[in-house]
Design a protein around this motif. Structure first.
Motif, PDB file in Angstrom:
ATOM      1  N   GLY A  33     -11.970  -3.648  -6.531  1.00 17.30           N
ATOM      2  CA  GLY A  33     -11.162  -2.664  -7.238  1.00 17.30           C
ATOM      3  C   GLY A  33     -10.173  -1.918  -6.374  1.00 17.30           C
ATOM      4  O   GLY A  33      -9.448  -1.051  -6.884  1.00 17.30           O
ATOM      5  N   GLU A  34     -10.076  -2.235  -5.075  1.00 19.82           N
ATOM      6  CA  GLU A  34      -9.101  -1.569  -4.218  1.00 19.82           C
ATOM      7  C   GLU A  34      -7.700  -2.141  -4.435  1.00 19.82           C
ATOM      8  O   GLU A  34      -7.525  -3.252  -4.951  1.00 19.82           O
ATOM      9  CB  GLU A  34      -9.483  -1.722  -2.738  1.00 19.82           C
ATOM     10  N   TYR A  35      -6.700  -1.365  -4.019  1.00 15.35           N
ATOM     11  CA  TYR A  35      -5.300  -1.786  -4.045  1.00 15.35           C
ATOM     12  C   TYR A  35      -4.753  -1.530  -2.652  1.00 15.35           C
ATOM     13  O   TYR A  35      -4.489  -0.384  -2.276  1.00 15.35           O
ATOM     14  CB  TYR A  35      -4.543  -0.988  -5.101  1.00 15.35           C
ATOM     15  N   VAL A  36      -4.612  -2.603  -1.855  1.00 13.69           N
ATOM     16  CA  VAL A  36      -4.348  -2.496  -0.427  1.00 13.69           C
ATOM     17  C   VAL A  36      -3.012  -3.141  -0.083  1.00 13.69           C
ATOM     18  O   VAL A  36      -2.698  -4.249  -0.547  1.00 13.69           O
ATOM     19  CB  VAL A  36      -5.467  -3.197   0.379  1.00 13.69           C
ATOM     20  N   ALA A  37      -2.232  -2.448   0.754  1.00 14.09           N
ATOM     21  CA  ALA A  37      -1.017  -3.024   1.319  1.00 14.09           C
ATOM     22  C   ALA A  37      -1.280  -3.389   2.770  1.00 14.09           C
ATOM     23  O   ALA A  37      -1.908  -2.617   3.506  1.00 14.09           O
ATOM     24  CB  ALA A  37       0.146  -2.046   1.231  1.00 14.09           C
ATOM     25  N   ILE A  38      -0.816  -4.568   3.172  1.00 13.70           N
ATOM     26  CA  ILE A  38      -0.861  -4.983   4.577  1.00 13.70           C
ATOM     27  C   ILE A  38       0.571  -5.002   5.080  1.00 13.70           C
ATOM     28  O   ILE A  38       1.431  -5.699   4.539  1.00 13.70           O
ATOM     29  CB  ILE A  38      -1.520  -6.361   4.733  1.00 13.70           C
ATOM     30  N   MET A  39       0.842  -4.217   6.130  1.00 15.08           N
ATOM     31  CA  MET A  39       2.190  -4.055   6.656  1.00 15.08           C
ATOM     32  C   MET A  39       2.217  -4.359   8.151  1.00 15.08           C
ATOM     33  O   MET A  39       1.171  -4.468   8.799  1.00 15.08           O
ATOM     34  CB  MET A  39       2.695  -2.631   6.422  1.00 15.08           C
ATOM     35  N   LEU A 158      -4.280 -14.854 -12.845  1.00 11.87           N
ATOM     36  CA  LEU A 158      -5.433 -14.241 -13.505  1.00 11.87           C
ATOM     37  C   LEU A 158      -6.292 -15.237 -14.275  1.00 11.87           C
ATOM     38  O   LEU A 158      -7.373 -14.872 -14.759  1.00 11.87           O
ATOM     39  CB  LEU A 158      -4.945 -13.159 -14.477  1.00 11.87           C
ATOM     40  N   VAL A 159      -5.829 -16.478 -14.399  1.00 12.48           N
ATOM     41  CA  VAL A 159      -6.479 -17.452 -15.274  1.00 12.48           C
ATOM     42  C   VAL A 159      -7.962 -17.624 -14.955  1.00 12.48           C
ATOM     43  O   VAL A 159      -8.801 -17.706 -15.850  1.00 12.48           O
ATOM     44  CB  VAL A 159      -5.745 -18.808 -15.200  1.00 12.48           C
ATOM     45  N   ASN A 160      -8.297 -17.676 -13.669  1.00 12.81           N
ATOM     46  CA  ASN A 160      -9.682 -17.952 -13.281  1.00 12.81           C
ATOM     47  C   ASN A 160     -10.477 -16.690 -12.957  1.00 12.81           C
ATOM     48  O   ASN A 160     -11.537 -16.780 -12.318  1.00 12.81           O
ATOM     49  CB  ASN A 160      -9.710 -18.906 -12.080  1.00 12.81           C
ATOM     50  N   ASP A 161      -9.977 -15.520 -13.379  1.00 12.20           N
ATOM     51  CA  ASP A 161     -10.664 -14.259 -13.105  1.00 12.20           C
ATOM     52  C   ASP A 161     -11.041 -14.173 -11.628  1.00 12.20           C
ATOM     53  O   ASP A 161     -12.215 -14.122 -11.264  1.00 12.20           O
ATOM     54  CB  ASP A 161     -11.911 -14.133 -13.985  1.00 12.20           C
ATOM     55  N   PRO A 162     -10.044 -14.156 -10.734  1.00 10.19           N
ATOM     56  CA  PRO A 162     -10.302 -14.273  -9.296  1.00 10.19           C
ATOM     57  C   PRO A 162     -11.027 -13.064  -8.717  1.00 10.19           C
ATOM     58  O   PRO A 162     -11.026 -11.976  -9.293  1.00 10.19           O
ATOM     59  CB  PRO A 162      -8.890 -14.392  -8.706  1.00 10.19           C
ATOM     60  N   VAL A 163     -11.641 -13.291  -7.540  1.00  4.39           N
ATOM     61  CA  VAL A 163     -12.272 -12.188  -6.802  1.00  4.39           C
ATOM     62  C   VAL A 163     -11.206 -11.175  -6.397  1.00  4.39           C
ATOM     63  O   VAL A 163     -11.422  -9.977  -6.456  1.00  4.39           O
ATOM     64  CB  VAL A 163     -13.008 -12.726  -5.557  1.00  4.39           C
ATOM     65  N   TYR A 164     -10.040 -11.660  -5.958  1.00  2.00           N
ATOM     66  CA  TYR A 164      -8.929 -10.758  -5.667  1.00  2.00           C
ATOM     67  C   TYR A 164      -7.612 -11.475  -5.885  1.00  2.00           C
ATOM     68  O   TYR A 164      -7.532 -12.711  -5.915  1.00  2.00           O
ATOM     69  CB  TYR A 164      -8.990 -10.177  -4.256  1.00  2.00           C
ATOM     70  N   ILE A 165      -6.563 -10.668  -6.073  1.00  5.30           N
ATOM     71  CA  ILE A 165      -5.202 -11.165  -6.191  1.00  5.30           C
ATOM     72  C   ILE A 165      -4.502 -10.925  -4.864  1.00  5.30           C
ATOM     73  O   ILE A 165      -4.495  -9.810  -4.337  1.00  5.30           O
ATOM     74  CB  ILE A 165      -4.445 -10.445  -7.320  1.00  5.30           C
ATOM     75  N   LEU A 166      -3.929 -11.982  -4.318  1.00  7.22           N
ATOM     76  CA  LEU A 166      -3.209 -11.911  -3.049  1.00  7.22           C
ATOM     77  C   LEU A 166      -1.720 -12.032  -3.346  1.00  7.22           C
ATOM     78  O   LEU A 166      -1.249 -13.082  -3.791  1.00  7.22           O
ATOM     79  CB  LEU A 166      -3.676 -13.043  -2.131  1.00  7.22           C
ATOM     80  N   ASN A 188      -1.293  -1.640 -13.255  1.00  4.45           N
ATOM     81  CA  ASN A 188      -2.122  -1.699 -14.461  1.00  4.45           C
ATOM     82  C   ASN A 188      -3.311  -2.632 -14.268  1.00  4.45           C
ATOM     83  O   ASN A 188      -4.434  -2.322 -14.694  1.00  4.45           O
ATOM     84  CB  ASN A 188      -1.288  -2.159 -15.656  1.00  4.45           C
ATOM     85  N   LEU A 189      -3.078  -3.768 -13.611  1.00  2.00           N
ATOM     86  CA  LEU A 189      -4.177  -4.698 -13.328  1.00  2.00           C
ATOM     87  C   LEU A 189      -5.217  -4.039 -12.432  1.00  2.00           C
ATOM     88  O   LEU A 189      -6.426  -4.202 -12.638  1.00  2.00           O
ATOM     89  CB  LEU A 189      -3.639  -5.969 -12.662  1.00  2.00           C
ATOM     90  N   ASN A 190      -4.750  -3.285 -11.452  1.00  2.00           N
ATOM     91  CA  ASN A 190      -5.682  -2.588 -10.578  1.00  2.00           C
ATOM     92  C   ASN A 190      -6.470  -1.529 -11.339  1.00  2.00           C
ATOM     93  O   ASN A 190      -7.687  -1.379 -11.133  1.00  2.00           O
ATOM     94  CB  ASN A 190      -4.920  -1.953  -9.409  1.00  2.00           C
ATOM     95  N   ARG A 191      -5.816  -0.816 -12.244  1.00  2.00           N
ATOM     96  CA  ARG A 191      -6.531   0.176 -13.049  1.00  2.00           C
ATOM     97  C   ARG A 191      -7.575  -0.485 -13.948  1.00  2.00           C
ATOM     98  O   ARG A 191      -8.582   0.133 -14.299  1.00  2.00           O
ATOM     99  CB  ARG A 191      -5.539   0.986 -13.889  1.00  2.00           C
ATOM    100  N   MET A 192      -7.338  -1.748 -14.299  1.00  2.00           N
ATOM    101  CA  MET A 192      -8.305  -2.501 -15.096  1.00  2.00           C
ATOM    102  C   MET A 192      -9.467  -3.027 -14.244  1.00  2.00           C
ATOM    103  O   MET A 192     -10.392  -3.644 -14.767  1.00  2.00           O
ATOM    104  CB  MET A 192      -7.601  -3.671 -15.785  1.00  2.00           C
ATOM    105  N   GLY A 193      -9.406  -2.789 -12.927  1.00  2.00           N
ATOM    106  CA  GLY A 193     -10.506  -3.172 -12.051  1.00  2.00           C
ATOM    107  C   GLY A 193     -10.228  -4.322 -11.121  1.00  2.00           C
ATOM    108  O   GLY A 193     -11.093  -4.699 -10.317  1.00  2.00           O
ATOM    109  N   LYS A 194      -9.022  -4.915 -11.181  1.00  2.00           N
ATOM    110  CA  LYS A 194      -8.696  -6.030 -10.317  1.00  2.00           C
ATOM    111  C   LYS A 194      -8.440  -5.566  -8.878  1.00  2.00           C
ATOM    112  O   LYS A 194      -7.773  -4.561  -8.649  1.00  2.00           O
ATOM    113  CB  LYS A 194      -7.459  -6.782 -10.827  1.00  2.00           C
ATOM    114  N   THR A 195      -8.963  -6.316  -7.928  1.00  2.00           N
ATOM    115  CA  THR A 195      -8.701  -6.072  -6.516  1.00  2.00           C
ATOM    116  C   THR A 195      -7.373  -6.717  -6.155  1.00  2.00           C
ATOM    117  O   THR A 195      -7.169  -7.906  -6.407  1.00  2.00           O
ATOM    118  CB  THR A 195      -9.821  -6.670  -5.642  1.00  2.00           C
TER     119      THR A 195
END
Length: 241
Positions: A33-39, A158-166, A188-195
């Motif tokens: 459920g985190e929303y992380v930026a890598i810079m 999102l098709v396979n309900d992934p562990v996280y979105i990269l 919005n996806l993150n608010r829905m619980g997506k990492t």
């Protein structure tokens, strides 16, 4: 259990007689459920880390646990299966198949797994509607704007309900108004619980995330939570909305 757990990650590349130390002992967790930026600046290790988190490459040493599974030493076939089932990819260049329609592009991960069914196709239609493409299902990528193509890529991820979105520079080819729409969709996806783990070089994009990991010379320079802020985007106009 973290969505992703990285421990002492090292990656070396051999260029002739020279050894390039791309990553020099990276350790961090990303909770569900985190929303992380890598810079980080060019040469900091962002692309290398992206490839490792996406199971597109293997580390020289160290471990990557994806939903508790160690993917560090899997075979090519096993990594391919992990990519298909557990990771949702969103690329700067969209990576759509030009000969396929919007719906068919969204279905691609299912096609490679032999999982196309009436129920799966209904889910793909629902995802297309969720990202605002209900009336574009039969269009091909060349008939879509850049923003619409990125929406297809998001639905596909999102098709396979992934562990996280990269997400790799997901707004890099978009004008500021369209980039804003795509970032709102990711939020919005993150608010829905997506990492969501997003690689970006743009501070105004990273400001929207809840945590920023900064790399420099293959090491973590800083890793800090933050309160998300919306800053006016300053993208050049490259493509229409």
């Amino acid at each position: 259990m973290p969505a992703v757990s990285v421990r002492d990650l090292v990656k070396h590349y051999h260029l002739g007689s020279e050894v390039v130390q791309a990553l020099r002992g990276i350790t961090f967790d990303v909770e569900e459920g985190e929303y992380v930026a890598i810079m980080g600046p060019s040469g900091s290790g962002k692309s290398t880390l992206l490839n490792l988190l996406g199971c597109l490459d293997r580390p020289t040493s160290g471990t990557i646990l994806l939903g508790g599974q160690d993917v560090s030493k899997l075979s090519d076939d096993e990594l391919s299966e992990i990519r298909a089932r557990k990771i949702g990819f969103i690329f700067q260049s969209y990576n759509l198949i030009p000969q396929l329609t919007v719906l068919e592009n969204i279905e691609v991960p299912l096609f490679y797994q032999g999982r196309i069914s009436p129920a799966a196709r209904r889910r793909c239609r629902e995802l297309a509607e969720m990202v605002g493409l209900k009336d574009r299902l039969r269009h091909r990528p060349t008939q879509l704007s850049g923003g619409q193509q990125q929406r297809v890529a998001i639905a596909r991820s999102l098709v396979n309900d992934p562990v996280y979105i990269l997400a790799d520079e997901p707004t890099g080819n978009l004008d500021s108004a369209t980039a804003e729409e795509i970032l709102e969709l990711l939020e919005n996806l993150n608010r829905m619980g997506k990492t969501v783990i997003m690689v970006t070089h743009e501070p105004d994009v990273a400001a929207r995330c809840r945590r920023v990991i900064r790399l420099r010379d293959g090491r973590i320079e800083s890793d800090k939570p933050q309160v998300p802020r919306k800053i006016a985007l300053a993208h050049p106009v490259l493509t229409g909305a």
